[in-house]
Motif scaffolding. Sequence first.
Motif, PDB file in Angstrom:
ATOM      1  N   ASN A   1       0.823  -1.197   0.000  1.00 38.87           N
ATOM      2  CA  ASN A   1       0.000   0.000   0.000  1.00 38.87           C
ATOM      3  C   ASN A   1       0.866   1.259   0.000  1.00 38.87           C
ATOM      4  O   ASN A   1       1.919   1.300   0.638  1.00 38.87           O
ATOM      5  N   TYR A   2       0.425   2.276  -0.705  1.00 42.90           N
ATOM      6  CA  TYR A   2       1.256   3.456  -0.903  1.00 42.90           C
ATOM      7  C   TYR A   2       0.364   4.694  -0.984  1.00 42.90           C
ATOM      8  O   TYR A   2      -0.865   4.606  -1.069  1.00 42.90           O
ATOM      9  N   SER A   3       0.988   5.860  -0.964  1.00 39.58           N
ATOM     10  CA  SER A   3       0.273   7.125  -1.126  1.00 39.58           C
ATOM     11  C   SER A   3       0.797   7.845  -2.358  1.00 39.58           C
ATOM     12  O   SER A   3       1.878   7.548  -2.861  1.00 39.58           O
ATOM     13  N   VAL A   4       0.022   8.802  -2.837  1.00 41.24           N
ATOM     14  CA  VAL A   4       0.409   9.617  -3.991  1.00 41.24           C
ATOM     15  C   VAL A   4       0.400  11.077  -3.587  1.00 41.24           C
ATOM     16  O   VAL A   4      -0.562  11.562  -2.981  1.00 41.24           O
ATOM     17  N   CYS A   5       1.470  11.779  -3.910  1.00 42.16           N
ATOM     18  CA  CYS A   5       1.563  13.211  -3.671  1.00 42.16           C
ATOM     19  C   CYS A   5       1.633  13.927  -5.022  1.00 42.16           C
ATOM     20  O   CYS A   5       2.389  13.520  -5.906  1.00 42.16           O
ATOM     21  N   VAL A   6       0.847  14.971  -5.151  1.00 40.25           N
ATOM     22  CA  VAL A   6       0.798  15.681  -6.421  1.00 40.25           C
ATOM     23  C   VAL A   6       2.149  16.265  -6.779  1.00 40.25           C
ATOM     24  O   VAL A   6       2.557  16.266  -7.938  1.00 40.25           O
TER      25      VAL A   6
ATOM     26  N   LEU B   1      -8.322  10.544  -6.383  1.00 39.28           N
ATOM     27  CA  LEU B   1      -7.859   9.176  -6.512  1.00 39.28           C
ATOM     28  C   LEU B   1      -8.722   8.315  -5.603  1.00 39.28           C
ATOM     29  O   LEU B   1      -8.745   8.516  -4.385  1.00 39.28           O
ATOM     30  N   LYS B   2      -9.443   7.362  -6.211  1.00 41.24           N
ATOM     31  CA  LYS B   2     -10.409   6.545  -5.465  1.00 41.24           C
ATOM     32  C   LYS B   2     -11.396   7.439  -4.737  1.00 41.24           C
ATOM     33  O   LYS B   2     -11.750   7.219  -3.576  1.00 41.24           O
ATOM     34  N   GLU B   3     -11.825   8.507  -5.422  1.00 40.96           N
ATOM     35  CA  GLU B   3     -12.823   9.463  -4.936  1.00 40.96           C
ATOM     36  C   GLU B   3     -12.330  10.274  -3.746  1.00 40.96           C
ATOM     37  O   GLU B   3     -13.124  10.951  -3.077  1.00 40.96           O
ATOM     38  N   ALA B   4     -11.045  10.221  -3.447  1.00 45.60           N
ATOM     39  CA  ALA B   4     -10.462  11.039  -2.366  1.00 45.60           C
ATOM     40  C   ALA B   4      -9.737  12.220  -2.990  1.00 45.60           C
ATOM     41  O   ALA B   4      -8.940  12.070  -3.911  1.00 45.60           O
ATOM     42  N   HIS B   5     -10.004  13.433  -2.478  1.00 41.56           N
ATOM     43  CA  HIS B   5      -9.409  14.633  -3.030  1.00 41.56           C
ATOM     44  C   HIS B   5      -7.923  14.712  -2.683  1.00 41.56           C
ATOM     45  O   HIS B   5      -7.507  14.439  -1.562  1.00 41.56           O
ATOM     46  N   VAL B   6      -7.135  15.097  -3.682  1.00 40.94           N
ATOM     47  CA  VAL B   6      -5.708  15.326  -3.483  1.00 40.94           C
ATOM     48  C   VAL B   6      -5.413  16.734  -3.997  1.00 40.94           C
ATOM     49  O   VAL B   6      -5.547  16.999  -5.190  1.00 40.94           O
ATOM     50  N   LEU B   7      -5.026  17.616  -3.124  1.00 36.67           N
ATOM     51  CA  LEU B   7      -4.749  18.993  -3.507  1.00 36.67           C
ATOM     52  C   LEU B   7      -3.268  19.169  -3.771  1.00 36.67           C
ATOM     53  O   LEU B   7      -2.441  18.306  -3.452  1.00 36.67           O
ATOM     54  N   ASP B   8      -2.923  20.295  -4.373  1.00 29.79           N
ATOM     55  CA  ASP B   8      -1.516  20.598  -4.621  1.00 29.79           C
ATOM     56  C   ASP B   8      -0.715  20.527  -3.324  1.00 29.79           C
ATOM     57  O   ASP B   8      -1.160  20.989  -2.268  1.00 29.79           O
ATOM     58  N   GLN B   9       0.474  19.941  -3.438  1.00 35.75           N
ATOM     59  CA  GLN B   9       1.398  19.808  -2.311  1.00 35.75           C
ATOM     60  C   GLN B   9       0.830  18.927  -1.207  1.00 35.75           C
ATOM     61  O   GLN B   9       1.266  19.013  -0.058  1.00 35.75           O
ATOM     62  N   ALA B  10      -0.156  18.118  -1.529  1.00 35.89           N
ATOM     63  CA  ALA B  10      -0.744  17.216  -0.528  1.00 35.89           C
ATOM     64  C   ALA B  10      -0.696  15.787  -1.047  1.00 35.89           C
ATOM     65  O   ALA B  10      -0.469  15.538  -2.226  1.00 35.89           O
ATOM     66  N   CYS B  11      -0.920  14.841  -0.160  1.00 36.71           N
ATOM     67  CA  CYS B  11      -0.875  13.426  -0.513  1.00 36.71           C
ATOM     68  C   CYS B  11      -2.203  12.768  -0.157  1.00 36.71           C
ATOM     69  O   CYS B  11      -3.008  13.323   0.590  1.00 36.71           O
ATOM     70  N   THR B  12      -2.407  11.592  -0.688  1.00 40.43           N
ATOM     71  CA  THR B  12      -3.614  10.846  -0.359  1.00 40.43           C
ATOM     72  C   THR B  12      -3.597  10.474   1.121  1.00 40.43           C
ATOM     73  O   THR B  12      -2.585  10.031   1.656  1.00 40.43           O
TER      74      THR B  12
END
Length: 462
Positions: free
Chosen positions: A79-84, A100-111
């Motif tokens: 399992n991993y996270s994604v940062c913009v 990603l998977k209906e979860a909001h990812v904003l600039d400079q943020a991660c899942t």
Amino acid sequence: MKSVVNFLLNRYLKEQSGITLIELLITLALFTMIIGIAFGVLTTTSKHNDKTQSHIDLRQEANIIITQLRQKHQAEIANYSVCVDELFISNHITVSEMLLKEAHVLDQACTENLIDPYEHLPVQFTIENKDYHFSVDTIIEGKQKEMYSEPIVIDIPDSGSEEDTFYTIVRNDNVFVYGSQLIFSGGDVEGPNATMIIRGNLETNQLNGGAFSNVSHIFIDGSAQLDGGSASLGSLTHPGDIIINGNLGLWSGSRNVYGDVYVNGNFRLKDARIFGNVYVNGDVELGWTPTLSEHTRIYYTGSLQHPNNYNQNILSKVIHQSEVETKQIPDLGIPQLRADDWYRNKGYDQTIRENNMKIFANNVNIQSYYDDQLGRHISTFTDAIIVSQGDITIGNNQWVNKMTGVLFAPNGKVTFHGTHFEGLVIARDGFHVTSGGTKVIFKNIDEYIENEADFPLGSSTN
């Protein structure tokens, strides 16, 4: 005479009047209008081209982002996270929203929640530049779990052993096609954990291009040349061994190959996707576009040939060795027919029945038919045991919808024209499925013949 000429000349010159002021103004107006229209067209075209190029640029940027997300998703093993801010995004592009998977990812943020690489990943985002915006809504396929095949061991029958008979091998190793050929024009073959033994060559036109042989263990006692189409080899859910006792060519055609492959010859690979290891006791030739899974390796003993400037990631998985692991195809002969009296005593006859027919004949031809007593058309035959001294033909002039059972043609071939077959086929000259869309499903011999004493072939082999 001279005066007359002068008179006429003066009169002609007077009649040739110059351009009037009105005509000049009209000409200038038309010219100005034409210039204005041309300038407008050029301006509109330029703006349209700018917008088109802007749209193209955004599409390219979107493809780059999707590619980065796909590479990360399918490369992770946990399992991993994604940062913009980890994504490479051009300076003139702005990501206004990403889910990603209906979860909001904003600039400079991660899942916030970790992502499972083995699950499909829904992706939504919008990017924009000064002229345009572009939205993406797609799904990235999850990483396929690595498939480690379990080796299959088939013992050669020993005449002095009661355990190692042809029947017990067919039963224990789930053999459902045994013959010199497989000519399959149908839809697909389902045989997870089953074994297919082809004692001859296999070529593209024998598999109808797109037919999928979902069989765990495939033994080909000859060369296999698949060039074109998408006919895959092996089972996605139950990968096993694929043994080629000759050259193997997987050139054109985006086919999948599941399980470990053993090639006792040379190997040519271009468009196929390989999900197990390949052991080549010979040379390897690579084309431009193969796909090797993360843990796939190609081991070979001969020479390696590939185009210049080849993909180094692929080459790192192609390893030369002085020796490679090899596996042999069992040298099994089909037992001969029993005496005619044996079949009569076991209830075999030549009567075609809807259910539980047992036929023994020289050449068997099963067609659908109208049953006067039942008052309906019979096109489905279940739990059949058919033994032929020659060939077996199912359907042809009268279409057969479905047949279940076991077909024996130790001196000939089996030809099937119909929509559905369940069971197994033992035929010296192979199994020929001529009808498009036919589905073939493996069933073990003991579903039709539980006791070896009822097996309709003798102990001696041809």
